[in-house]
Design a protein around this motif. Structure first.
Motif, mmCIF file in Angstrom:
data_model
loop_
_atom_site.group_PDB
_atom_site.id
_atom_site.type_symbol
_atom_site.label_atom_id
_atom_site.label_comp_id
_atom_site.label_asym_id
_atom_site.label_seq_id
_atom_site.Cartn_x
_atom_site.Cartn_y
_atom_site.Cartn_z
ATOM 1 N N LEU B 76 -0.171 5.630 -1.052
ATOM 2 C CA LEU B 76 0.487 6.551 -0.122
ATOM 3 C C LEU B 76 1.221 7.632 -0.908
ATOM 4 C CD1 LEU B 76 1.333 7.007 2.933
ATOM 5 C CD2 LEU B 76 3.428 5.756 2.340
ATOM 6 N N THR B 77 1.075 8.877 -0.496
ATOM 7 C CA THR B 77 1.765 9.969 -1.178
ATOM 8 C C THR B 77 2.392 10.927 -0.183
ATOM 9 O OG1 THR B 77 -0.242 11.322 -1.287
ATOM 10 C CG2 THR B 77 0.218 9.902 -3.185
ATOM 11 N N LYS B 78 3.416 11.605 -0.695
ATOM 12 C CA LYS B 78 4.018 12.725 0.036
ATOM 13 C C LYS B 78 4.453 13.724 -1.022
ATOM 14 C CE LYS B 78 7.542 14.087 3.354
ATOM 15 N NZ LYS B 78 8.567 13.648 4.336
ATOM 16 N N PRO B 79 4.051 14.963 -0.899
ATOM 17 C CA PRO B 79 4.311 15.931 -1.971
ATOM 18 C C PRO B 79 5.786 16.166 -2.267
ATOM 19 C CG PRO B 79 2.664 16.775 -0.424
ATOM 20 C CD PRO B 79 3.259 15.549 0.194
ATOM 21 N N SER B 80 6.603 16.147 -1.235
ATOM 22 C CA SER B 80 7.999 16.508 -1.413
ATOM 23 C C SER B 80 8.892 15.582 -0.603
ATOM 24 C CB SER B 80 8.218 17.968 -0.973
ATOM 25 O OG SER B 80 9.571 18.338 -1.062
ATOM 26 N N ALA B 81 9.660 14.761 -1.284
ATOM 27 C CA ALA B 81 10.492 13.777 -0.603
ATOM 28 C C ALA B 81 11.665 14.434 0.119
ATOM 29 C CB ALA B 81 11.018 12.752 -1.607
ATOM 30 N N HIS B 82 11.985 13.844 1.255
ATOM 31 C CA HIS B 82 13.138 14.281 2.041
ATOM 32 C C HIS B 82 14.079 13.095 2.164
ATOM 33 C CE1 HIS B 82 15.383 15.625 5.616
ATOM 34 N NE2 HIS B 82 15.080 16.829 5.188
ATOM 35 N N MET B 83 15.337 13.398 2.330
ATOM 36 C CA MET B 83 16.337 12.319 2.445
ATOM 37 C C MET B 83 15.966 11.325 3.544
ATOM 38 S SD MET B 83 18.437 12.859 0.029
ATOM 39 C CE MET B 83 19.777 11.738 0.410
ATOM 40 N N SER B 84 15.360 11.825 4.603
ATOM 41 C CA SER B 84 14.995 10.959 5.729
ATOM 42 C C SER B 84 13.842 10.006 5.404
ATOM 43 C CB SER B 84 14.622 11.801 6.946
ATOM 44 O OG SER B 84 13.513 12.623 6.642
ATOM 45 N N ASP B 85 13.229 10.179 4.241
ATOM 46 C CA ASP B 85 12.140 9.284 3.838
ATOM 47 C C ASP B 85 12.664 7.973 3.258
ATOM 48 O OD1 ASP B 85 10.300 12.142 2.626
ATOM 49 O OD2 ASP B 85 10.153 11.128 4.577
ATOM 50 N N ALA B 86 13.948 7.868 3.062
ATOM 51 C CA ALA B 86 14.522 6.625 2.540
ATOM 52 C C ALA B 86 14.328 5.513 3.573
ATOM 53 C CB ALA B 86 16.001 6.819 2.250
ATOM 54 N N ALA B 87 13.556 4.516 3.206
ATOM 55 C CA ALA B 87 13.197 3.439 4.132
ATOM 56 C C ALA B 87 12.372 2.412 3.371
ATOM 57 C CB ALA B 87 12.390 3.990 5.308
ATOM 58 N N GLU B 88 11.914 1.395 4.109
ATOM 59 C CA GLU B 88 10.999 0.396 3.547
ATOM 60 C C GLU B 88 9.599 0.721 4.027
ATOM 61 O OE1 GLU B 88 12.503 -2.623 2.102
ATOM 62 O OE2 GLU B 88 10.572 -3.337 1.374
ATOM 63 N N TYR B 89 8.653 0.643 3.110
ATOM 64 C CA TYR B 89 7.272 0.979 3.439
ATOM 65 C C TYR B 89 6.385 -0.243 3.202
ATOM 66 C CZ TYR B 89 8.800 5.806 3.624
ATOM 67 O OH TYR B 89 9.451 6.956 3.967
ATOM 68 N N PHE B 90 5.527 -0.498 4.168
ATOM 69 C CA PHE B 90 4.627 -1.649 4.091
ATOM 70 C C PHE B 90 3.180 -1.199 4.199
ATOM 71 C CE2 PHE B 90 7.607 -5.073 4.176
ATOM 72 C CZ PHE B 90 8.695 -4.601 4.900
ATOM 73 N N CYS B 91 2.368 -1.709 3.302
ATOM 74 C CA CYS B 91 0.927 -1.554 3.377
ATOM 75 C C CYS B 91 0.368 -2.809 4.034
ATOM 76 C CB CYS B 91 0.366 -1.383 1.973
ATOM 77 S SG CYS B 91 -1.414 -1.129 1.876
ATOM 78 N N ALA B 92 -0.648 -2.653 4.864
ATOM 79 C CA ALA B 92 -1.197 -3.814 5.553
ATOM 80 C C ALA B 92 -2.707 -3.676 5.685
ATOM 81 C CB ALA B 92 -0.560 -3.969 6.940
ATOM 82 N N GLY B 96 -12.199 -6.745 9.947
ATOM 83 C CA GLY B 96 -13.118 -6.776 11.077
ATOM 84 C C GLY B 96 -12.861 -5.736 12.141
ATOM 85 N N ALA B 97 -11.596 -5.456 12.400
ATOM 86 C CA ALA B 97 -11.266 -4.462 13.424
ATOM 87 C C ALA B 97 -9.821 -4.029 13.223
ATOM 88 C CB ALA B 97 -11.452 -5.041 14.826
ATOM 89 N N ALA B 98 -9.544 -2.836 13.698
ATOM 90 C CA ALA B 98 -8.185 -2.301 13.510
ATOM 91 C C ALA B 98 -7.154 -3.121 14.258
ATOM 92 C CB ALA B 98 -8.139 -0.846 13.966
ATOM 93 N N GLY B 99 -7.567 -3.784 15.324
ATOM 94 C CA GLY B 99 -6.598 -4.503 16.128
ATOM 95 C C GLY B 99 -6.440 -5.964 15.780
ATOM 96 N N ASN B 100 -7.127 -6.406 14.747
ATOM 97 C CA ASN B 100 -6.992 -7.805 14.350
ATOM 98 C C ASN B 100 -5.671 -8.048 13.633
ATOM 99 O OD1 ASN B 100 -9.425 -8.356 15.481
ATOM 100 N ND2 ASN B 100 -10.559 -8.543 13.559
ATOM 101 N N LYS B 101 -5.382 -9.309 13.400
ATOM 102 C CA LYS B 101 -4.086 -9.647 12.798
ATOM 103 C C LYS B 101 -3.936 -8.994 11.441
ATOM 104 C CE LYS B 101 -5.618 -14.067 10.842
ATOM 105 N NZ LYS B 101 -5.391 -15.538 10.866
ATOM 106 N N LEU B 102 -2.692 -8.645 11.125
ATOM 107 C CA LEU B 102 -2.392 -7.904 9.920
ATOM 108 C C LEU B 102 -1.835 -8.805 8.830
ATOM 109 C CD1 LEU B 102 -0.648 -4.813 11.563
ATOM 110 C CD2 LEU B 102 -2.874 -4.837 10.454
ATOM 111 N N THR B 103 -2.229 -8.510 7.613
ATOM 112 C CA THR B 103 -1.616 -9.125 6.436
ATOM 113 C C THR B 103 -0.859 -8.014 5.708
ATOM 114 O OG1 THR B 103 -3.394 -10.745 6.225
ATOM 115 C CG2 THR B 103 -2.026 -10.339 4.284
ATOM 116 N N PHE B 104 0.429 -8.257 5.479
ATOM 117 C CA PHE B 104 1.282 -7.232 4.911
ATOM 118 C C PHE B 104 1.512 -7.445 3.423
ATOM 119 C CE2 PHE B 104 2.887 -4.763 8.455
ATOM 120 C CZ PHE B 104 2.575 -5.558 9.540
ATOM 121 N N GLY B 105 1.719 -6.335 2.734
ATOM 122 C CA GLY B 105 2.199 -6.404 1.369
ATOM 123 C C GLY B 105 3.686 -6.695 1.365
#
Lengths: 116, 114
Positions: B76-92, B96-105
């Motif tokens: 995941l990238t963003k060219p220019s960080a903003h203060m509001s980007d401070a948060a927790e980010y999860f990849c999942a 089989g399908a977009a709606g199936n159960k998710l496994t998170f990082g």
């Protein structure tokens, strides 16, 4: 949009009591809902998959008798934490998938449970 | 079975600098990949998703991610960080399908310095 709500947002209870958490899809029907648990500073772990009108499917290691899931309608799933103990304190998040689709899940805002 | 590994549990960037969050996945079937953001005491907000169409995916708030099958990555990238980007980010990942159960990082907490 597709909005999912959870109630309550916060709950504090005494050890040994049971707590019910509701997950509602407000503007769509959801045949499938998912329940996740998130401990502080950790990732989300899937607890169970809830299907309308049938028994939930629990992930390995999740006690189905302790975490009762009922998906009685196309817009409501409930998670009941029975005989809660302090180690059950966590952030519980549900998500819902629109009926008859394989679309991405929509997440609720979460319920924080604190067991004293 | 599928799994997700996020490299770096914490990332600190200066405001205006590039944000790069790394995610590698494993999946026995073609994956569907997602990035979510979580602000304190809130649920998850979908930033973007890969569902086997274009490999470069653009999301909300200026974020984008590139699916690289050969590297089993979805950074995941963003060219220019903003203060509001401070948060927790999860990849999942779902299989089989977009709606199936998710496994998170494990998640990456982003701190943005002024």
């Amino acid at each position: 949009g597709a909005v999912v709500s959870q109630h309550p947002s916060w709950v504090i209870c005494k050890s040994g009591t049971s707590v019910k958490i509701e997950c509602r899809s407000l503007d769509f029907q959801a045949t499938t809902m998912f329940w996740y648990r998130q401990f502080p500073k950790q990732s989300l772990m899937l607890m169970a998959t809830s299907n309308e009108g049938s028994k939930a499917t629990y992930e390995q290691g999740v006690e189905k008798d302790k975490f009762l899931i009922n998906h009685a309608s196309l817009t409501l799933s409930t998670l009941t934490v029975t005989s809660a103990h302090p180690e059950d304190s966590s952030f519980y998040i549900c998500s819902a998938r629109r009926a008859r689709t394989q679309e991405t899940q929509y997440f609720g805002p979460g319920t924080r449970l604190l067991v004293l | 079975a599928q799994s997700v590994t996020q490299l770096g549990s914490h990332v600190s960037v200066s405001e205006g600098a590039l944000v790069l969050l790394r995610c590698n996945y494993s999946s026995s079937v073609p994956p569907y990949l997602f990035w979510y953001v979580q602000y304190p005491n809130q649920g998850l907000q979908l930033l973007l998703k890969y569902t086997s169409a274009a490999t470069l995916v653009k999301g909300i708030n200026g974020f984008e991610a590139e699916f690289k099958k050969s590297e089993t990555s979805f950074h995941l990238t963003k060219p220019s960080a903003h203060m509001s980007d401070a948060a927790e980010y999860f990849c999942a990942v779902s299989a089989g399908a977009a709606g199936n159960k998710l496994t998170f990082g494990g998640g990456t907490r982003v701190l943005v310095k002024p």
